[in-house]
Design an enzyme around this catalytic site. Sequence first.
Site, PDB file in Angstrom:
ATOM      1  N   ARG A  98       6.602   5.488 -14.087  1.00 30.11           N
ATOM      2  CA  ARG A  98       5.938   4.711 -13.043  1.00 30.11           C
ATOM      3  C   ARG A  98       6.586   3.328 -12.932  1.00 30.11           C
ATOM      4  O   ARG A  98       7.018   2.744 -13.946  1.00 30.11           O
ATOM      5  CB  ARG A  98       4.462   4.561 -13.439  1.00 30.11           C
ATOM      6  CG  ARG A  98       3.572   3.813 -12.473  1.00 30.11           C
ATOM      7  CD  ARG A  98       3.205   4.638 -11.295  1.00 30.11           C
ATOM      8  NE  ARG A  98       2.070   4.108 -10.559  1.00 30.11           N
ATOM      9  CZ  ARG A  98       1.844   4.391  -9.271  1.00 30.11           C
ATOM     10  NH1 ARG A  98       2.659   5.207  -8.598  1.00 30.11           N
ATOM     11  NH2 ARG A  98       0.783   3.904  -8.656  1.00 30.11           N
ATOM     12  N   THR A 372       5.223  10.514  -0.822  1.00 27.08           N
ATOM     13  CA  THR A 372       5.333  11.018  -2.191  1.00 27.08           C
ATOM     14  C   THR A 372       5.856  12.447  -2.074  1.00 27.08           C
ATOM     15  O   THR A 372       5.873  13.033  -0.994  1.00 27.08           O
ATOM     16  CB  THR A 372       3.972  10.958  -2.929  1.00 27.08           C
ATOM     17  OG1 THR A 372       3.473   9.629  -2.859  1.00 27.08           O
ATOM     18  CG2 THR A 372       4.048  11.415  -4.358  1.00 27.08           C
ATOM     19  N   THR A 390       7.405   9.194  -6.205  1.00 28.51           N
ATOM     20  CA  THR A 390       6.961   8.456  -5.012  1.00 28.51           C
ATOM     21  C   THR A 390       7.689   7.142  -4.819  1.00 28.51           C
ATOM     22  O   THR A 390       8.214   6.571  -5.783  1.00 28.51           O
ATOM     23  CB  THR A 390       5.440   8.169  -5.118  1.00 28.51           C
ATOM     24  OG1 THR A 390       4.966   7.658  -3.868  1.00 28.51           O
ATOM     25  CG2 THR A 390       5.119   7.153  -6.216  1.00 28.51           C
ATOM     26  N   GLU A 411       4.956   0.065  -4.314  1.00 27.61           N
ATOM     27  CA  GLU A 411       3.920   0.504  -5.252  1.00 27.61           C
ATOM     28  C   GLU A 411       2.976  -0.625  -5.651  1.00 27.61           C
ATOM     29  O   GLU A 411       1.898  -0.361  -6.191  1.00 27.61           O
ATOM     30  CB  GLU A 411       4.603   1.066  -6.499  1.00 27.61           C
ATOM     31  CG  GLU A 411       4.020   2.373  -6.993  1.00 27.61           C
ATOM     32  CD  GLU A 411       4.243   3.508  -6.029  1.00 27.61           C
ATOM     33  OE1 GLU A 411       3.245   4.096  -5.575  1.00 27.61           O
ATOM     34  OE2 GLU A 411       5.399   3.818  -5.721  1.00 27.61           O
ATOM     35  N   ASP A 414      -0.582  -0.263  -4.879  1.00 30.71           N
ATOM     36  CA  ASP A 414      -1.490   0.576  -5.668  1.00 30.71           C
ATOM     37  C   ASP A 414      -2.287  -0.241  -6.682  1.00 30.71           C
ATOM     38  O   ASP A 414      -3.212   0.281  -7.301  1.00 30.71           O
ATOM     39  CB  ASP A 414      -0.721   1.700  -6.376  1.00 30.71           C
ATOM     40  CG  ASP A 414      -0.501   2.909  -5.473  1.00 30.71           C
ATOM     41  OD1 ASP A 414      -1.138   2.976  -4.402  1.00 30.71           O
ATOM     42  OD2 ASP A 414       0.310   3.783  -5.816  1.00 30.71           O
ATOM     43  N   SER A 443      -2.308   5.126 -10.386  1.00 28.50           N
ATOM     44  CA  SER A 443      -1.776   6.151  -9.480  1.00 28.50           C
ATOM     45  C   SER A 443      -2.782   7.283  -9.311  1.00 28.50           C
ATOM     46  O   SER A 443      -3.689   7.451 -10.131  1.00 28.50           O
ATOM     47  CB  SER A 443      -0.479   6.709 -10.069  1.00 28.50           C
ATOM     48  OG  SER A 443       0.001   7.786  -9.308  1.00 28.50           O
ATOM     49  N   SER A 444      -2.590   8.050  -8.257  1.00 30.33           N
ATOM     50  CA  SER A 444      -3.365   9.289  -8.091  1.00 30.33           C
ATOM     51  C   SER A 444      -2.499  10.518  -8.345  1.00 30.33           C
ATOM     52  O   SER A 444      -2.993  11.644  -8.260  1.00 30.33           O
ATOM     53  CB  SER A 444      -3.920   9.378  -6.661  1.00 30.33           C
ATOM     54  OG  SER A 444      -4.758   8.295  -6.382  1.00 30.33           O
ATOM     55  N   GLY A 463       0.076  12.902  -1.146  1.00 33.14           N
ATOM     56  CA  GLY A 463      -1.161  12.762  -0.387  1.00 33.14           C
ATOM     57  C   GLY A 463      -2.007  11.574  -0.793  1.00 33.14           C
ATOM     58  O   GLY A 463      -3.194  11.513  -0.478  1.00 33.14           O
ATOM     59  N   GLY A 464      -1.410  10.608  -1.519  1.00 37.19           N
ATOM     60  CA  GLY A 464      -2.144   9.381  -1.842  1.00 37.19           C
ATOM     61  C   GLY A 464      -3.431   9.700  -2.584  1.00 37.19           C
ATOM     62  O   GLY A 464      -3.459  10.514  -3.515  1.00 37.19           O
TER      63      GLY A 464
END
Length: 561
Positions: A98, A372, A390, A411, A414, A443-444, A463-464
Amino acid sequence: MTRYARTPLRLLVAFVFLFTSAACTAARPGKTAIASADPLATAAGYEVLEEGGNAFDAAVAVAAALGVVEPAASGFGGGGFFLLYRADEEEYRFVDAREVAPAAAGRNMYIDGNGQPLPGGSVDGPLAAGIPGEPAGMVYLAENYGTLPLSRLLQPAIELAENGYRIEARSLMGLRFRKQTLEKSAAFAEVFYPDGQVPENGALIAQPDLAATLKRFAAGGFDGFYKGETARLLVDGVRAAGGIWSMEDLANYRVVEREPSVTNFSGMRVITAPPPSSGGVALTQMFNLLSGYPFAELEGAQRKHYMVEAMRRAYRDRAIYLGDPDFVAIPLSMLLSRDYMAGQRVSVRGDRATPSSVLDGIDTDGSEGTQTTHFSVMDADGNRVAATLTINTWYGAGFMPPGTGVVLNNEMDDFSIKRGLPNEYELIGDEANSIAPGKRPLSSMSPTFLESDRGIAIVGTPGGSRIITMVLQAAIEWLEGGTGEDMVSMKRFHHQYLPDEIRYEPGAISDTEIAELEAMGHTLKPSRRPFGNMNVVTWDFASGKVEAATDPRGRAEGRVY
Ligand code: GLY
């Protein structure tokens, strides 16, 4: 006598044979499968598998190729998560690549003197970009799990960048949608807006600067991207355009290997993403809440009502408690316990929606996102990778440092840039996800393995904020006998605590169910855009069938050999 003596022996031999062959079948699929968002990336993965590479090698090749041919979604300027299974060791690993906030980042960096958010501050331009993790993730995978050199794994991507690829509709949609922002980056515009225009569908896009960057990366590994010429070009470009990166930020970037999150539901084992993803915690919470109902017997609006109430509560806890585990103490033993969700279940009525406003949480003072990318890989030995990567929203920050060909992520959006302020995915957050130097934004992304007596499935999607609920629905579909094809093509719905509404793809909820859910007090809104782009690999133990299923919402085809 002889007869009776022999029969048990024959039975024993037959049993041993059946047992060992079943175990072998379970341990080794004997086929390879890749499902990614782009046929060129899938082909890159096969190229290295055919050369004797394993699933981890293939994952690096697929990720690198996606960074070239799906630049709206992921790439070398972004980050991601790789969930791994090593068949020989029967071991699960989670590689966290990440992005992190630069050292000069501050908690209120996107807030003006009046306490108001700076318009577009965390979304557009280099100030919105975290320090990329994906290249480091590729190096880490190649060095620790792969068998082929990084330079070989990057070769297909280098060729695609050098020779060009044919741009397709989804990428073009992003170029149209964000043109005003994207064309401000001259280096970006030179590649993606030839003659100042959005290219024709199928136009050849060559990326010579990116090819040069990838060659330096191939030659130098980590140092070939995070130090030296590439790092200098990245930092100079960012700083000249108002960003705050330093050479030290890049040189100090580190991948973190973590224990995956594991939960069980009705005989299905779910291995998925731990924090700094919210996926594992939210999936565990949703399954734990649903396990208190006779879920298999529930149908129609009643089943969807309970699923929505589970989503509502999991996303509320996401907003309150979750952030980078290296910076905040997340009360995981509470959140993941069945008792805690049993307590939450007490507040669920069978016949009424719980308004989110009556649950303790965070008020909002306030787009859909399908960017993503996710791919799934399994090799013939049964090694597996689920990777979700992503740069956040379409073309990330919309900024390319000159001379690099690298599209930077956005990012930083987020993070919770202000308590209760919805981000691009309308997600809210609190202190746990506030900005700090070196911290990873929540993050998701939820790369996931599903396992049961039936077989295994490798699952994930872009898809966030909706990623987690899409994985939930796909997992339930698989648990109840669905194929990979069923999982990727099913219509989807979503609730995320706030806004307090069920968003759904037309067809996900029947007219009768809509009426019943509305009568319970739910608000429903059809979505204009499709949900996600799920790519799944499945392996059925009984039949030995291996399936690579790609989402009909995307453009790719899965391949099995
Ligand atoms: N950038 C989307 C996510 O990580 O959830």
